[in-house]
Design a protein around this motif. Structure first.
Motif, mmCIF file in Angstrom:
data_model
loop_
_atom_site.group_PDB
_atom_site.id
_atom_site.type_symbol
_atom_site.label_atom_id
_atom_site.label_comp_id
_atom_site.label_asym_id
_atom_site.label_seq_id
_atom_site.Cartn_x
_atom_site.Cartn_y
_atom_site.Cartn_z
ATOM 1 N N ARG A 160 -113.614 -62.762 -47.089
ATOM 2 C CA ARG A 160 -112.789 -62.326 -45.962
ATOM 3 C C ARG A 160 -111.617 -61.446 -46.379
ATOM 4 N N ILE A 161 -111.256 -61.465 -47.637
ATOM 5 C CA ILE A 161 -110.163 -60.604 -48.086
ATOM 6 C C ILE A 161 -110.504 -59.134 -47.885
ATOM 7 N N MET A 162 -111.799 -58.822 -47.771
ATOM 8 C CA MET A 162 -112.233 -57.443 -47.565
ATOM 9 C C MET A 162 -112.287 -57.062 -46.087
ATOM 10 N N PHE A 163 -111.969 -57.998 -45.209
ATOM 11 C CA PHE A 163 -112.037 -57.754 -43.772
ATOM 12 C C PHE A 163 -110.634 -57.771 -43.171
ATOM 13 N N SER A 164 -110.491 -57.081 -42.052
ATOM 14 C CA SER A 164 -109.241 -57.068 -41.294
ATOM 15 C C SER A 164 -109.492 -57.628 -39.897
ATOM 16 N N VAL A 165 -108.435 -58.104 -39.264
ATOM 17 C CA VAL A 165 -108.552 -58.758 -37.960
ATOM 18 C C VAL A 165 -107.648 -58.077 -36.948
ATOM 19 N N VAL A 166 -108.203 -57.811 -35.764
ATOM 20 C CA VAL A 166 -107.418 -57.415 -34.605
ATOM 21 C C VAL A 166 -107.275 -58.648 -33.724
ATOM 22 N N LEU A 167 -106.061 -59.123 -33.554
ATOM 23 C CA LEU A 167 -105.794 -60.309 -32.753
ATOM 24 C C LEU A 167 -105.334 -59.856 -31.369
ATOM 25 N N VAL A 168 -106.201 -59.996 -30.368
ATOM 26 C CA VAL A 168 -105.897 -59.582 -28.998
ATOM 27 C C VAL A 168 -105.386 -60.817 -28.257
ATOM 28 N N VAL A 169 -104.070 -60.882 -28.029
ATOM 29 C CA VAL A 169 -103.449 -62.103 -27.517
ATOM 30 C C VAL A 169 -103.088 -61.942 -26.043
ATOM 31 N N PRO A 170 -103.344 -62.966 -25.230
ATOM 32 C CA PRO A 170 -102.882 -62.948 -23.838
ATOM 33 C C PRO A 170 -101.367 -62.940 -23.759
ATOM 34 N N GLU A 171 -100.855 -62.390 -22.676
ATOM 35 C CA GLU A 171 -99.400 -62.310 -22.505
ATOM 36 C C GLU A 171 -98.752 -63.679 -22.308
ATOM 37 N N THR A 172 -99.533 -64.695 -22.017
ATOM 38 C CA THR A 172 -98.950 -66.021 -21.787
ATOM 39 C C THR A 172 -98.413 -66.653 -23.061
ATOM 40 N N PHE A 173 -98.910 -66.236 -24.227
ATOM 41 C CA PHE A 173 -98.504 -66.874 -25.478
ATOM 42 C C PHE A 173 -97.053 -66.537 -25.815
ATOM 43 N N ASP A 174 -96.341 -67.535 -26.314
ATOM 44 C CA ASP A 174 -94.990 -67.341 -26.811
ATOM 45 C C ASP A 174 -95.039 -66.751 -28.222
ATOM 46 N N SER A 175 -93.884 -66.239 -28.653
ATOM 47 C CA SER A 175 -93.841 -65.574 -29.955
ATOM 48 C C SER A 175 -94.182 -66.525 -31.096
ATOM 49 N N ARG A 176 -93.768 -67.785 -30.995
ATOM 50 C CA ARG A 176 -94.097 -68.700 -32.087
ATOM 51 C C ARG A 176 -95.594 -68.981 -32.123
ATOM 52 N N GLU A 177 -96.225 -69.063 -30.963
ATOM 53 C CA GLU A 177 -97.669 -69.299 -30.934
ATOM 54 C C GLU A 177 -98.411 -68.146 -31.608
ATOM 55 N N ILE A 178 -97.945 -66.923 -31.364
ATOM 56 C CA ILE A 178 -98.571 -65.764 -32.000
ATOM 57 C C ILE A 178 -98.344 -65.800 -33.508
ATOM 58 N N LYS A 179 -97.136 -66.183 -33.906
ATOM 59 C CA LYS A 179 -96.838 -66.293 -35.343
ATOM 60 C C LYS A 179 -97.767 -67.313 -36.008
ATOM 61 N N GLU A 180 -97.989 -68.451 -35.355
ATOM 62 C CA GLU A 180 -98.865 -69.465 -35.934
ATOM 63 C C GLU A 180 -100.308 -68.969 -36.012
ATOM 64 N N MET A 181 -100.758 -68.214 -35.018
ATOM 65 C CA MET A 181 -102.117 -67.680 -35.063
ATOM 66 C C MET A 181 -102.260 -66.647 -36.175
ATOM 67 N N LEU A 182 -101.220 -65.846 -36.386
ATOM 68 C CA LEU A 182 -101.254 -64.912 -37.512
ATOM 69 C C LEU A 182 -101.339 -65.658 -38.841
ATOM 70 N N SER A 183 -100.621 -66.764 -38.941
ATOM 71 C CA SER A 183 -100.680 -67.555 -40.174
ATOM 72 C C SER A 183 -102.082 -68.121 -40.393
ATOM 73 N N ILE A 184 -102.728 -68.546 -39.314
ATOM 74 C CA ILE A 184 -104.101 -69.052 -39.442
ATOM 75 C C ILE A 184 -105.020 -67.955 -39.953
#
Length: 627
Positions: free
Chosen positions: A267-291
């Motif tokens: 997976r280190i050779m792959f990149s991810v586009v994370l398409v997030v709904p507007e309902t998510f708070d900034s911390r939730e997005i940060k945690e998903m990025l960490s995942i």
């Protein structure tokens, strides 16, 4: 830039889309796929975990699902009044009136399995919760007296029985049988000893994902978990944060291995586009990025908003995007490839609420078969209701009934088909305009106290206002080579959308568009409404939205035209597709976050990759489209 102007789109997608994964998480489903695919894998966003400590008299538990919730008398009264308002609008009998001149009986009775339509072929079956123990794992389990094993005969069932036939649970071969619920068949099969009959050995699966998790019998020792509910992490005192994050990681990891066939080491050779709904708070997005970057070990990632991605997916630069999801409806206006955060609005109801309303209407009219249907306790019942809603519900005037095949899933009984005449099928989807009939409070959003002890990532920018840079045009296309610096002096808005509990869809769309203030933009947005999400496929919804939005516009507004644009692709996947386009066009620019940078410092104040810029990063890709 010259290359991007001359390259064939299919070639660009082929070059950049192979190693680009697009993830679009939602409350009920998550859409994941390679950017070069036509459509993603659409997987129910849930996981069922095996419970080694199990109460024999209990049913399958669902984490934080409010199993005993009951509507109050006042809510029942509101629901009935809302039904009568819808009935008046659709010109059908009121709730307590019987339909006249009906030539068909309400109930059609049970259907013989050999004399029914092909719809029975689409019936769901109970999921198998056991797996065969390999020879390698056999050694690992030796000596572990606490691990339960299942001995299963080679006879396979027809997929319709509740339990696995010919099964019995053993601690180890040759030991006494244990009383584990959900494993001994209801018809009392004979106990088999593998020492004498040489049968294969089975064990309970530790985790079951997706739709299969929803098809587990409530008698089996599993706990169903939904890490996202009503547009937020499903965090509560019964479902702590670390479990939510671990379940998210496990679900996404399973999809990547099972559907996309990407092992962790690659997976280190792959990149991810994370398409997030507007309902998510900034911390939730940060945690998903960490995942994505730390746990799943992708090389880089970028965040894009769902509404902006949906506009790109339909080839639009300006639109009022109405996302009709399974549990949440969100509205956001987009102008010239940039979202307008002050127009954001979220409504706490969606497709699953329409399905529950369908059940309530049929039970009230006594058209539902005499079976126990309880979606919170038996998630498979929600699958049945969703299928009926998608097949039969539509918005139209006049009495609207249909003959349908309803499948029931009850303890100790094989899956049974019932033929019945469903009534008032146009009422549930019309509940989008009168949400009281949907009773969305039965599944309220998770408590938000989790965020009170956390410093918001955008707190330092919320109260800052900056003038627009004079050297940039309204379309954000001037001086395109300056990179992220072109967005530094734009105002940043909080990502939390206004939540309206009792506002109907038409009023919410009108309020969102009118908040833009400019008459030219308002007129353009009222003629550029875009419906996305699975509910957007409901027959008759487009005409209903146009009519009711037009009537909800105040008389002092000089607007006389409302138009819902026809989708160019499947509304269910349009946001995912737009995310793939954005990822391909914006690939390699400064918006991307690399794994090493995230692990070392994450997103912090002073960084060139602050999440606050995500409202405007997508506009850079618009430069490629419009030049």
């Amino acid at each position: 830039m010259d290359y991007l102007k001359s390259v064939v789109p299919s070639q660009l997608i082929a070059e950049r889309g192979v190693n680009l994964v697009v993830i679009n998480p939602g409350s009920a489903n998550v859409r994941v796929g390679f950017a070069h695919q036509q459509k993603p894998f659409n997987v129910p966003h849930c996981i069922a975990r095996y419970m080694r400590v199990w109460d024999e008299g209990s049913n399958m538990t669902a984490q934080d699902q409010m199993l005993n919730y009951q509507l109050s008398p006042a809510q029942h009264l509101e629901r009935e009044k809302a039904y009568d308002v819808i009935a008046s609008m659709l010109k059908i009998p009121f709730l307590d009136e019987e339909a006249v001149n009906s030539s068909f009986p309400r109930k059609m009775g049970r259907v013989d399995g050999h004399n029914i339509s092909s719809r029975i072929d689409t019936a769901f079956t109970w999921a198998s919760v056991t797996e065969k123990i390999s020879s390698t794992s056999d050694t690992n389990y030796a000596g572990n007296a606490s691990e339960s094993l299942v001995v299963q005969s080679e006879n396979k069932d027809d997929g319709l029985a509740l339990d696995q036939p010919e099964t019995v649970v053993l601690d180890q071969p040759g030991t006494a049988a244990l009383d584990q619920p959900g494993t001994a068949a209801l018809d009392q099969p004979e106990i088999v000893d593998d020492r004498e009959h040489n049968h294969d050995r089975y064990k309970y699966r530790d985790s079951i994902f997706g739709e299969e998790a929803l098809r587990i019998s409530p008698r089996e020792p599993y706990c169903l978990r939904r890490p996202i509910r009503r547009g937020h992490f499903n965090i509560s005192q019964h479902y702590p944060m670390h479990q939510v994050l671990e379940d998210l990681r496990a679900i996404w990891d399973w999809i990547l291995k099972q559907n996309l066939h990407i092992p962790c080491e690659d997976r280190i050779m792959f990149s991810v586009v994370l398409v997030v709904p507007e309902t998510f708070d900034s911390r939730e997005i940060k945690e998903m990025l960490s995942i994505v970057l730390k746990d799943l070990r992708f090389g880089s990632a970028v965040v894009h908003q769902e509404s902006l991605a949906a506009a790109f997916g339909n080839g639009l630069s300006t639109a009022c995007v109405v996302n009709l999801g399974a549990q949440v409806t969100s509205i956001m206006c987009v102008e010239d490839g940039v979202t307008l955060p002050m127009t954001g609005m979220t409504l706490p109801y969606g497709g699953e609420d329409i399905s529950r309303c369908l059940l309530w209407v049929q039970q009230h009219h006594q058209t539902w078969p005499a079976v126990c249907t309880n979606p919170p306790v038996k998630p498979i019942d929600m699958l049945v209701l969703n299928k009926l809603k998608e097949s039969y519900c539509e918005i139209r005037e006049g009495e609207f009934d249909a003959v349908a095949v309803v499948h029931s899933y009850e303890d100790g009984v094989k899956v049974t088909a019932h033929k019945t005449r469903l009534s008032s099928l146009n009422v549930p989807p019309a509940g989008l305009f009168f949400p009281q009939v949907l009773a969305p409070d039965a599944y309220p959003p998770p408590p938000r106290a989790w965020f009170h002890d956390y410093e918001d990532m955008l707190e330092d920018t919320w109260h800052m206002e900056f003038p627009r840079r004079p050297d940039l045009s309204d379309g954000f296309y001037a001086n395109i080579n300056v990179g992220l610096n072109m967005w530094e002096n734009y105002p940043v808005f909080p990502s939390r959308l206004k939540r309206e509990d009792n506002l109907g869809l038409a009023e919410a769309i009108t309020s969102s568009i009118l908040s833009t203030g400019r008459i030219d933009l308002k007129r353009k947005l009222f003629c550029s409404i875009q419906l996305i999400g699975g509910v957007g496929l409901t027959s008759g919804l487009v005409a209903a939205v146009e009519e009711r939005v037009l009537h909800s516009i105040p008389s002092n507004e000089a607007i006389d035209t409302v138009e819902v644009l026809q989708p160019r692709t499947d509304p269910t996947f349009v946001a995912w597709k737009g995310g793939a386009i954005l990822g391909i066009l914006d690939f390699g620019r400064d918006a991307w976050i690399h794994r090493e940078d995230w692990i070392r410092s994450g997103i912090h104040i002073g960084s060139g990759r602050k999440y606050k810029d995500s409202f405007f990063l997508q506009a850079q890709a618009m430069c490629y489209i419009n030049n």
